[in-house]
Design an enzyme around this catalytic site. Structure first.
Site, short mmCIF file in Angstrom:
data_model
loop_
_atom_site.label_atom_id
_atom_site.label_comp_id
_atom_site.label_asym_id
_atom_site.label_seq_id
_atom_site.Cartn_x
_atom_site.Cartn_y
_atom_site.Cartn_z
N HIS A 1 14.59 -45.62 25.70
CA HIS A 1 14.03 -45.04 24.49
C HIS A 1 13.92 -46.12 23.42
O HIS A 1 12.94 -46.20 22.70
CB HIS A 1 14.89 -43.88 24.01
CG HIS A 1 14.29 -43.10 22.90
ND1 HIS A 1 14.77 -41.88 22.48
CD2 HIS A 1 13.24 -43.35 22.07
CE1 HIS A 1 14.05 -41.42 21.47
NE2 HIS A 1 13.10 -42.30 21.20
N GLU B 1 8.40 -48.43 18.06
CA GLU B 1 9.77 -48.95 18.18
C GLU B 1 9.91 -50.30 17.48
O GLU B 1 10.95 -50.60 16.87
CB GLU B 1 10.16 -49.06 19.65
CG GLU B 1 10.37 -47.73 20.35
CD GLU B 1 11.53 -46.93 19.77
OE1 GLU B 1 12.63 -47.50 19.65
OE2 GLU B 1 11.33 -45.75 19.41
N HIS C 1 12.44 -50.19 14.46
CA HIS C 1 13.73 -50.78 14.83
C HIS C 1 13.69 -52.29 15.04
O HIS C 1 14.61 -53.00 14.66
CB HIS C 1 14.25 -50.11 16.11
CG HIS C 1 14.39 -48.63 15.99
ND1 HIS C 1 15.34 -48.02 15.18
CD2 HIS C 1 13.71 -47.62 16.59
CE1 HIS C 1 15.23 -46.70 15.29
NE2 HIS C 1 14.24 -46.43 16.13
#
Length: 233
Positions: free
Chosen positions: A57, A104, A108
């Site tokens: 993930h 992502e 992040h």
């Protein structure tokens, strides 16, 4: 069986700069390698990809989101990683798109990039893949007979297996069908690392991870409720 010393050393390879080892109050202090079980994810989304193994993930710093909006995602920088990305880190909703990886990176990766060892898109995505393969969660669960089936598992059994093997406490998350349901569905497992990529315990807590727009999130499993680990339909 705990991880052997050579494997721990391998996970700790590529030490970061001294500045990252002594982070400022606003600097992240932990990386969360997050893997989800596709069958549970697809309970909440219209998936177009069916796989029967735990997939990535993301790799999430414990502090900060969207740290550099001026740093665009560039697939050409990770071209050599794409075959592994498609297999290990697939977009379960749109397998042909790079939108998941873009998300992502923006949310992040740009925060992880505050340390030298992760300060490029290639470093970030390749390190996430490296840790994913080293941890090999899918094989570890199978080794200890935690497998998708009609059998229900106790939370303590799943956590105990992972703590015994990795030597640290993970964070195990479930999908909760309803507030007072008598079962919960295994959804996501987080394994945590220090800035030098050494395994560390994840904080226990009830952090909720969104699954999708308008969907209920995954949250820490209830320790007293049986866990269903669904096989692929």
């Amino acid at each position: 069986m705990r991880l052997s010393s050579p494997l721990l050393l391998c996970l700790a390879a590529g030490l970061v700069s001294s500045a990252s080892l002594f982070p400022t109050p606003h600097m992240w202090t932990k990386l969360i390698l997050t893997q989800h079980w596709p069958n549970t994810f697809c309970e909440t989304e219209h998936c177009h990809l069916n796989i029967s193994y735990w997939s990535l993930h993301g790799l999430w710093p414990d502090k900060g989101n969207d740290c550099n909006s001026s740093w665009p995602f560039n697939p050409s920088e990770i071209e050599d990683l794409i075959p592994d990305m498609k297999k290990s880190w697939p977009d379960l909703i749109d397998p042909s798109s790079s939108g998941f990886w873009k998300y992502e990176w923006h949310k992040h990766g740009t925060c992880a990039a505050k340390v030298e060892s992760l300060n490029s898109q290639h470093k970030y995505f390749s390190k996430a893949l490296e840790l994913y393969h080293k941890v090999d969660l899918d094989s570890v669960l199978k080794k200890f007979n935690i497998v998708p089936s009609e059998t229900y598992y106790a939370f303590a059994d799943i956590e105990g297996v992972l703590e015994k093997f990795y030597g640290i406490i993970p964070r195990i998350q479930c999908l909760h069908p309803s507030k007072n349901a008598d079962t919960q569905i295994l959804a996501q497992i987080e394994i945590c690392f220090s800035p030098d990529f050494t395994l560390v315990a994840c904080e226990k807590g009830h952090r909720t991870v969104p699954v999708g727009v308008g969907k209920a999130g995954f949250s820490v499993c209830d320790h007293d409720v049986p866990i269903y680990y669904p096989a692929r339909p």
